[in-house]
Enzyme design. Structure first.
Site, mmCIF file in Angstrom:
data_model
loop_
_atom_site.group_PDB
_atom_site.id
_atom_site.type_symbol
_atom_site.label_atom_id
_atom_site.label_comp_id
_atom_site.label_asym_id
_atom_site.label_seq_id
_atom_site.Cartn_x
_atom_site.Cartn_y
_atom_site.Cartn_z
ATOM 1 C CD GLN A 67 43.763 -66.793 -35.223
ATOM 2 O OE1 GLN A 67 42.795 -66.640 -35.958
ATOM 3 N NE2 GLN A 67 44.627 -65.823 -34.990
ATOM 4 C CE LYS A 103 40.909 -63.885 -37.825
ATOM 5 N NZ LYS A 103 42.210 -64.559 -37.736
ATOM 6 C CG ASP A 123 44.982 -65.869 -43.004
ATOM 7 O OD1 ASP A 123 44.418 -64.756 -42.951
ATOM 8 O OD2 ASP A 123 45.101 -66.624 -42.022
#
Ligand code: NDP
Length: 285
Positions: A96, A52, A119
């Site tokens: 994460q 990422k 997200d």
């Protein structure tokens, strides 16, 4: 048969984002910023975070990595999230997952400012999606929709069957496909492990979306001739990675299909970058 190339499509999306960022920055707009929080030493998570961060650099997004030890307390993690919520150079915050045992994932996701929730996991953004309001859409379902759009495969009026009802893939995908919008308007069936006759449901699909996480589970006899198959599954097997469909056989009877790897996977990161750019546009408008 159309082989839906997620790698190439993700490349195109990234090039578009890079052009937009370069153009805005040349006019004096600050660069977009993504904060990535990684707690603990999970090997797969470390690889995902590294990918990422690399993808951010490629398109001109500044990334701020916060790597915390596994013994980080809930209070410490919440304090970091609050700091990032307030930081003006941070447009998006990515936590994460999974978090180490003992940390409250739901509380952490709830603490992220919904305007920085790139997200799309915050209940406000999930609620916005279900009400058809603008917001952040979680990256994997957004990537699936983008592939349909770029390949001009409209499910409107057709029967869409999704196998898998997780909060990050199946459920938001069902909402996206059913909504009254372009590349929506499908008649959606959401299947799971309690579905009585999965094979019959799959065979009824004009558009079949697979997100079960079972290697090559969906065989050719479960797929309708001429169907569009989008395989979200990523499974590690002896000879590498494979999807949830038995690609070799299934691909012989479909209209279009995504390979694994190189299908939905690369789109997920591209959509994370796109969501970050969306947040940046809103923050710098
Ligand atoms: P989850 O494990 O959270 O959910 C799996 C879903 O599949 C559940 O709803 C489960 O049903 C259902 N299921 C499992 N076995 C069967 C079966 N035999 N018959 C019918 N339904 C079944 O998975 P995720 O949604 O997180 O991920 C799914 C797959 O997608 C994985 O392979 C994952 O690696 C991949 N993935 C890929 C991404 C990408 O970027 N391409 C991103 C995220 C995930 P029930 O609810 O009843 O348990």
């Amino acid at each position: 048969m159309i082989l839906i190339d997620g790698k190439e499509t993700a490349h195109t999306v990234r090039a578009e984002l890079r052009a937009e960022i370069t153009s805005a920055c040349s006019r004096g707009v600050r660069v977009p910023g993504l904060a990535v929080i990684l707690v603990g030493n999970d090997a797969a998570s470390q690889v995902y975070v590294r990918n990422k961060i690399r993808a951010c650099a490629e398109v001109g997004i500044a990334s701020f990595a916060h790597r915390l030890p596994a013994h980080t307390s809930q209070q410490e993690l919440m304090a970091l999230i609050q700091r990032l919520n307030a930081a003006s150079e941070v447009d998006g915050i990515l936590l994460q997952l999974p978090l180490p045992a003992g940390l409250d994932t739901h509380a952490c996701l709830l603490a992220i400012d919904p305007a920085k929730d790139v997200d799309g996991f915050h209940p406000e953004n999930v609620g916005r999606l279900s009400l058809g309001l603008p917001g952040f859409i979680s990256c994997t379902p957004a990537g699936v929709m983008e592939l349909l759009r770029r390949y001009n495969l409209s499910p409107a009026g057709r029967k869409a069957v999704i196998v898998g009802r997780s909060d990050i893939v199946g459920k938001p995908l069902a909402l996206l496909l059913a909504r009254q919008a372009e590349y929506g308007n499908a008649t959606v069936t959401l299947c799971h492990s309690q579905t009585a006759d999965l094979a019959a449901e799959c065979r009824s699909a004009d558009f079949l979306f697979l997100a079960l996480g079972r290697p090559r589970f969906i065989t050719a006899d479960m797929v309708r001739q001429g169907a569009v198959v989008i395989d979200v599954g990523i499974n590690r097997v002896a000879d590498g990675l494979c999807g949830d469909a038995d690609f070799t056989e299934v691909s012989k009877k479909v209209r279009a299909i995504t390979p694994v790897p190189g299908g939905v996977g690369p789109m997920t990161i591209a959509m994370l970058l796109r969501n970050t750019v969306q947040a940046w546009r809103q923050h710098t408008a």
